[in-house]
Scaffold this active site. Sequence first.
Site, PDB file in Angstrom:
ATOM      1  N   HIS A   1      17.146  12.495  56.043  1.00  0.00           N
ATOM      2  CA  HIS A   1      16.392  10.914  56.567  1.00  0.00           C
ATOM      3  C   HIS A   1      17.271  10.942  57.953  1.00  0.00           C
ATOM      4  CE1 HIS A   1      17.920   6.405  56.956  1.00  0.00           C
ATOM      5  NE2 HIS A   1      16.302   6.513  57.161  1.00  0.00           N
TER       6      HIS A   1
ATOM      7  N   GLU B   1      15.104  13.583  59.812  1.00  0.00           N
ATOM      8  CA  GLU B   1      13.816  12.601  60.129  1.00  0.00           C
ATOM      9  C   GLU B   1      13.747  11.477  60.968  1.00  0.00           C
ATOM     10  OE1 GLU B   1      12.243   8.887  59.201  1.00  0.00           O
ATOM     11  OE2 GLU B   1      12.762   8.647  57.383  1.00  0.00           O
ATOM     12  N   HIS B   2      14.335  10.907  61.322  1.00  0.00           N
ATOM     13  CA  HIS B   2      14.728   9.935  62.806  1.00  0.00           C
ATOM     14  C   HIS B   2      14.839  11.077  63.786  1.00  0.00           C
ATOM     15  CE1 HIS B   2      16.330   5.538  61.074  1.00  0.00           C
ATOM     16  NE2 HIS B   2      16.193   6.717  60.312  1.00  0.00           N
TER      17      HIS B   2
ATOM     18  N   GLU C   1      21.006   0.833  59.739  1.00  0.00           N
ATOM     19  CA  GLU C   1      19.832   0.792  58.374  1.00  0.00           C
ATOM     20  C   GLU C   1      20.618   0.406  57.549  1.00  0.00           C
ATOM     21  OE1 GLU C   1      17.227   4.208  58.767  1.00  0.00           O
ATOM     22  OE2 GLU C   1      16.209   3.396  56.799  1.00  0.00           O
TER      23      GLU C   1
END
Lengths: 459, 443
Positions: B52, B55-56, B134
């Site tokens: 994840h 992905e950023h 997040e």
Amino acid sequence: MTPEAVDNPEALPRPDVRPAEPFVVPLPVRERLDNGLTVLRYDMPGQYIHSVRLAIPIALHQEPLAKEGVATIMARTLDEGTARHTALEFARLLERRGVALGAGVGESGLSLDIDVAKRHLDYALDLLRQALVEPAFPSDQVERHISTRLAEIEQERSIAGHRAAAEFWSTYFDPASRASRPVGGRAETVAAVTREDVLAFHARHVAPDEATLVIAGDFTGIDVIASISRALGGWTAQPAYQAPPARPTPDVAPDRARIVVVDRPESVQTEVLVGAPGPDRQVEGGWAPYPLLGFMLGGGPTARLDALLREDKGYTYGVRASFRPRRREGVFLTSGSVRADATVDAVRLLLGVLDGAREGFTDEEVAHGVRYLTLTAPGRYATADAVADEAAALAYDGLTTGFTGQTLRDLTGMDADRVSAAYRRFVDGRWTVVLVGDAAGFIDGVRDLGRGDVTVVPA
Amino acid sequence: MPDIAYPLAERTLANGLRVFVSADHTVPTVTVNIWVKVGSRDEVAGRTGLAHLFEHLMFQGSRNVPSGEHFSALLAAGGRVNATTWFDRTNYFETVPKGALELALWLEADRHGRLLDAVTQENLDNQRDVVKEEKRQRYDNSPYGNAMRDVYATIFPQGHPYHHPTIGSMADLEAATLADVHAFFAEHYGPNNSVLTIVGDVTEAEAFGLVEKHFGPLRPTATARVEGTMPVLPPLTEPVRFEHRGPVPNDRLYLAFRLPADGTEDFLAVGLAMDILGGLSSSRMVERLVRTETIATGLSAHPMGLAGGVSLGIVSADVLEGIDPEVVERAICEELERFAAAGPTDEELEAAVAETERSWLSALAGQDERADQISHYAALYDDPGYVNSFLDRVRAVTAAEIRAAATAYLLPQQRAVVAYLVDVEPGQAATSPTISAEDGVQR
């Protein structure tokens, strides 16, 4: 450093973007049935799920003060038993044909939504009629929804974003105003609601006279207006009906420009909610600058707030800003969650961005935002549910998607001077600020910001 | 009924990239949707959350694209852009006016082939901070935010690829280095480990031509993940339990079950069973616990499809204040037993199928979701035509098959319970001891 070199050949030259085709926002065919119900039809070939939205204007201050939340309980029990069916029977009737029925209450009034496969439209409209015209409001179901709402109030209190919103409205609006209190009522008023209250509220406020029904979907081979007339043409107001009042006057608290801290010890983040008065859709000079301002300030990672607070500082997952129209006037809201130990700096920077924007926006920012808002429109209004939702939201203001189209056309001619003037017209540096977090960690620093009185309240 | 039949064309480039095109000329937009066959299940111990976080970094620039410009260039062209990471995959997608399709493909090809030139320590540190926020916002600062993490940890054994959540742990996020990012890209990102779908106002010839033009030159550098190799994880044989006491507004129970992997007929059958038990407003458990006995203020049930030898089924219930959560749990278990014994009625099956049909057609109404489903079933199950065959397959499931699936996968003794309970004595320890689910793994 690179374990296995990924050595791809050089890219081709960057391609140009071909100009987009002109886009026309779907417009409705408008009709008014004899009973006063306005019908807006959007024929959208290929959209096999029909979306039906019924918008019934109700002013929440029409709820009795001691029974606030009665409108919400009424909405939630419309399909919990009717003249012909028990609550369970009704749920089964809906679901055996895959009919999704929802009902809720907001600042503008009551809304009922249906999504259904095209071939079951008549079936679904008849169930909508029964829920609307023949609800039985069985006592046990009313009581159940009261306890569900009471549990929901506790859940909302425990979620930082909801808690911030509740505190914001009670600070921003005058305490005498209905808008200062939760749409769905407070624990003591919800607990006082009875079946009789629900029945009476339904009789007084649920009628076709001022209502608008929106339907969007693939109408090939079917006569939609005949279906709607058959289902809802016989719906009439009850004798107790009271037409909704004209647009209510705004009632912002005279001391709204201050900081309220909701103390939640040990919070790992601080929820920030900042607001000030904004326009409604009828604002002089047009509505078009305001969605653009929201996008340029808080519309994503390229916007001013995220460019600083997320991409530069890493304080937050994201901050959003938008102008929210209400029936009369509106509110400009900015919100996000920030790292607890960065609260003071984050609030200082956030207010700095919002205040600094009074100095204006660049031509480049405006052009970027205009392109985004106008060029995404075809995709944003591509499905039946999206078009129906937009049309229903506008119906409370007596508008249709013609307003959406007009706003998009107005945007294409927007320049930086006009946008900047529109911002300065509302934003004067006086903010209502709500912070939900561990007060001990930031309260002194927040006081030192010098942005108005600071009050601490318990969570 | 006018059943759906979306057109679908397929081509595989010489470098292994599988490309699907579904033309739809109703709206002048095009969706580009890429599934990379890497998710949190591919992470190694000590580096949870890396898929994840990576992905950023895909939005922070590549060889020919400065940091942040992927977003700004597509937004300025009228694009709506995002990406998500999950257990089995990472997806990247944008919907753009058709005149911007080539720009979208060029931007995607650059980051999927030439990312590492632009990855810097500064970008990594910044996005690490963003991801930590997040995590705090969505999980740590939310009353039930970590409940699903606890479900995964309770029902999947230690070391199982689904044992940890996609968001990862703070310590592991903190530990991720630039070298990890480089190695992750080299291993997982490349045309031979991805699927690309285009849905919208474009001809098949033009779409295939543009993909070939910009992705064709990329080399098959990834280690292609082969699907269907994770061992089957059978249901639990006795209940396991995890209790969390904390400042939650009400007691909430999650009853979790190991279901068969998605893409199988058994998964369809057990999914319908969950709808009938608790997924609909007229479901048995809703009728009994919420509407009649009023011991819960809400109840829901849903299957979560996964590709690696097991899926997850969840029944969750909000317990009414003053009611013992054990009463609620017992009622749920009784309904599970009753269902396994007799199966669904015809009326229940009819409702579950009708609701599935409406929600499926609603989901496919938009080009973006349609493209995502094509990529999904092509990447994980080699079944791109699933968008067109799914409803026929659902309608073909019989009551006997549903009952058999419930008997195999939804018995009370097969449950893992995660209970989030109101902390009645302030100051008390927040978490009670865990009994972990260590049984039944086949390796």
